[in-house]
Design a protein around this motif. Structure first.
Motif, PDB file in Angstrom:
ATOM      1  N   SER A  70       1.007  -1.149  -0.220  1.00  8.02           N
ATOM      2  CA  SER A  70      -0.125  -0.010  -0.397  1.00  8.02           C
ATOM      3  C   SER A  70       0.784   1.152  -0.017  1.00  8.02           C
ATOM      4  O   SER A  70       2.754   1.046   0.099  1.00  8.02           O
ATOM      5  N   ILE A  71      -0.114   2.115  -0.245  1.00  6.97           N
ATOM      6  CA  ILE A  71       0.517   3.626  -0.583  1.00  6.97           C
ATOM      7  C   ILE A  71       1.385   4.609   1.166  1.00  6.97           C
ATOM      8  O   ILE A  71       0.618   3.525   2.300  1.00  6.97           O
ATOM      9  N   LYS A  72       2.623   4.142   1.314  1.00  5.78           N
ATOM     10  CA  LYS A  72       3.387   4.877   2.735  1.00  5.78           C
ATOM     11  C   LYS A  72       2.630   5.804   3.496  1.00  5.78           C
ATOM     12  O   LYS A  72       1.888   6.509   2.975  1.00  5.78           O
ATOM     13  N   GLY A  73       2.483   5.050   4.432  1.00  6.23           N
ATOM     14  CA  GLY A  73       1.653   5.796   5.368  1.00  6.23           C
ATOM     15  C   GLY A  73      -0.062   5.996   5.820  1.00  6.23           C
ATOM     16  O   GLY A  73      -0.800   6.161   6.291  1.00  6.23           O
TER      17      GLY A  73
ATOM     18  N   CYS B 232      -7.866   2.663  -4.358  1.00  4.05           N
ATOM     19  CA  CYS B 232      -7.884   1.555  -4.802  1.00  4.05           C
ATOM     20  C   CYS B 232      -6.437   0.588  -5.929  1.00  4.05           C
ATOM     21  O   CYS B 232      -5.395   1.351  -5.144  1.00  4.05           O
ATOM     22  N   SER B 233      -6.629  -0.758  -6.521  1.00  3.63           N
ATOM     23  CA  SER B 233      -5.519  -0.227  -7.070  1.00  3.63           C
ATOM     24  C   SER B 233      -5.538   0.321  -8.230  1.00  3.63           C
ATOM     25  O   SER B 233      -5.435   1.310  -8.282  1.00  3.63           O
ATOM     26  N   SER B 234      -6.437  -0.262  -9.926  1.00  2.15           N
ATOM     27  CA  SER B 234      -6.154   1.212 -10.901  1.00  2.15           C
ATOM     28  C   SER B 234      -7.200   0.422 -11.652  1.00  2.15           C
ATOM     29  O   SER B 234      -8.477   1.300 -11.412  1.00  2.15           O
ATOM     30  N   ALA B 235      -7.795  -0.743 -11.711  1.00  2.00           N
ATOM     31  CA  ALA B 235      -9.140  -0.668 -12.570  1.00  2.00           C
ATOM     32  C   ALA B 235      -9.649  -1.565 -11.350  1.00  2.00           C
ATOM     33  O   ALA B 235     -10.677  -2.460 -11.263  1.00  2.00           O
TER      34      ALA B 235
ATOM     35  N   GLY C 286      -4.493   4.584  -8.732  1.00  6.59           N
ATOM     36  CA  GLY C 286      -4.288   3.881  -7.839  1.00  6.59           C
ATOM     37  C   GLY C 286      -2.663   3.229  -6.841  1.00  6.59           C
ATOM     38  O   GLY C 286      -1.935   3.860  -7.489  1.00  6.59           O
ATOM     39  N   TRP C 287      -2.988   2.027  -6.393  1.00  7.34           N
ATOM     40  CA  TRP C 287      -1.534   1.350  -6.104  1.00  7.34           C
ATOM     41  C   TRP C 287      -0.705   0.717  -7.124  1.00  7.34           C
ATOM     42  O   TRP C 287       0.603   0.904  -7.561  1.00  7.34           O
ATOM     43  N   ASP C 288      -2.046   0.180  -7.749  1.00 11.78           N
ATOM     44  CA  ASP C 288      -0.273  -0.759  -9.198  1.00 11.78           C
ATOM     45  C   ASP C 288      -0.061   0.859  -9.765  1.00 11.78           C
ATOM     46  O   ASP C 288       1.176   0.551 -10.241  1.00 11.78           O
ATOM     47  N   GLU C 289      -0.244   2.540 -10.147  1.00  8.81           N
ATOM     48  CA  GLU C 289       0.320   3.195 -11.217  1.00  8.81           C
ATOM     49  C   GLU C 289       1.890   3.546  -9.899  1.00  8.81           C
ATOM     50  O   GLU C 289       2.051   4.169 -10.400  1.00  8.81           O
TER      51      GLU C 289
END
Lengths: 231, 151
Positions: free
Chosen positions: A159-162, A191-194, A219-222
């Motif tokens: 996940s994104i930090k923090g 969320c993710s991307s799609a 999202g997380w993917d990018e």
């Protein structure tokens, strides 16, 4: 497939169409036959990023002008002291110092005004705003709170930090936690991307009274692809 | 095993169980059409806005097909439709998993489900598909026999 089977299927479909229409019409909350869909509008993402960058550059200019003014004041003081010794020039130098100070004050005031305008564009957001990765990163650098709307298993995997985890599919379990959060603060849902759970979470938060919710669509993917800070 | 698959009583039981499963799975969707439309949207298989059409008609297709199988009317048409729906469900679930979409299965209810639950649903759909296709084939054989007798 025999003729009889085809006829049976046709009859079943006809019954389904009639019953479906009648049931929907008579339902207390009928669904429109064609929904509105979810439109993503990135138009404000770029302008907000520009405003944020402008705010930063204005802040830098303000700082450098402040330093410059302090230096100028020092040098003017020196000059003043030197020229005081030349009695004839004293009055004129004091006058010019005052004028420089006045003009510096005017510049400072203008900087303050533009800073206020820039920050005002970020305030009073009720409807969540769709944002791209560059603006999301700018908000991350400013230390704003990211919210992961995916399931906890996905959040744990990366996940994104923090970022905090509030899975939209289990929103009810986290409602109390959301209620306790500052509704005037900036939050970025992803969320993710799609996926759409970030959109749904952002709108659910907006309905709960959160005023500044952004939806980071990449999202997380990018984020992960670009190698930005992650847990 | 072959004997069981030629047993008429066995296929009556299969027909009723399959029908009951579809009736059960349609109930929650019929009661929460709006929620079901959202579930369909998450699959991202339809153009935006079209999920409502499916949310209105699909639960009724499940219910009526299931009901016809339980009462034993239009058996061949119903079992063929049943199998077609299962194929579509399997494709929809698989593509969503492969694309890493955050879906709520929407299989037996509109409540959210985890990724592992979706896998279980796919396996369950395959089992149901196996029986529904065999039911269709059994019914076809039965009809052929009747036709031959009349000739």
């Amino acid at each position: 497939m025999s003729k009889r089977t085809a006829l049976e299927i046709a009859v079943i479909i006809l019954i389904v169409l009639v019953v479906g229409i009648l049931y929907n019409i008579s339902s207390p909350q009928p669904l429109p036959f064609i929904g509105e869909g979810k439109n993503i509008d990135f138009s404000r993402s770029d302008s907000l990023l520009l405003a944020l960058q402008k705010q930063d550059s204005i802040q830098k200019t303000a700082d450098s002008l402040k330093n410059l003014s302090m230096k100028r004041e020092d040098s003017l003081k020196l000059l003043n002291e030197q020229r005081i010794q030349d009695s004839l020039m004293t009055a004129r130098i004091q006058d010019s110092t005052k004028r420089v100070n006045d003009s510096l004050k005017a510049v400072q005031k203008r900087i303050d005004d533009s800073l206020k305008t820039a920050s005002a564009t970020q305030q009073d957001i009720v409807k969540p705003i769709d944002i791209k990765v560059d603006f999301a990163k700018a908000l991350f650098d400013k230390g704003y709170q990211f919210i992961d709307a995916r399931d906890e298993a996905d959040y744990s995997a990366g996940s994104i930090k923090g970022a905090i985890s509030i899975p939209f599919h289990h929103l009810e379990d986290h409602r109390k936690r959301l209620e306790g959060m500052n509704k005037d603060a900036v939050y970025i849902a992803y969320c993710s991307s799609a996926c759409d759970v970030s959109i749904d979470l952002a709108y659910a938060m907006a309905k709960m009274g959160f005023k500044k919710v952004y939806i980071f669509h990449g999202g997380w993917d990018e984020w992960n692809k670009l190698g930005y800070p992650a847990n | 095993m072959r004997k069981i698959f030629e047993n008429k009583q066995f296929w009556i039981l299969v027909r009723i169980v399959l029908g009951a499963l579809f009736i059960y799975s349609s109930m929650d969707k019929l009661a929460n059409m709006g929620e079901f439309a959202k579930v369909i949207y998450f699959y991202r298989m339809l153009p935006a806005g079209w999920e409502n059409l499916l949310a209105i008609f699909l639960p009724w297709l499940e219910f009526i097909t299931g009901l016809l199988l339980v009462v034993g009317r239009f058996n061949r048409g119903a079992s063929l439709l049943y199998s077609s729906m299962l194929v579509i469900f399997i494709i929809a679930l698989s593509q969503a998993l492969l694309r890493g979409l955050d879906i709520s299965c929407g299989c037996f209810s509109v409540k959210p489900s985890t990724t592992s639950e979706v896998w279980v649903r796919i396996i369950l759909d395959f089992i149901m598909l196996f029986f529904s296709v065999n039911l269709y084939m059994f019914l076809s054989r039965q009809e052929e026999k009747i036709n031959q007798k009349t000739i």
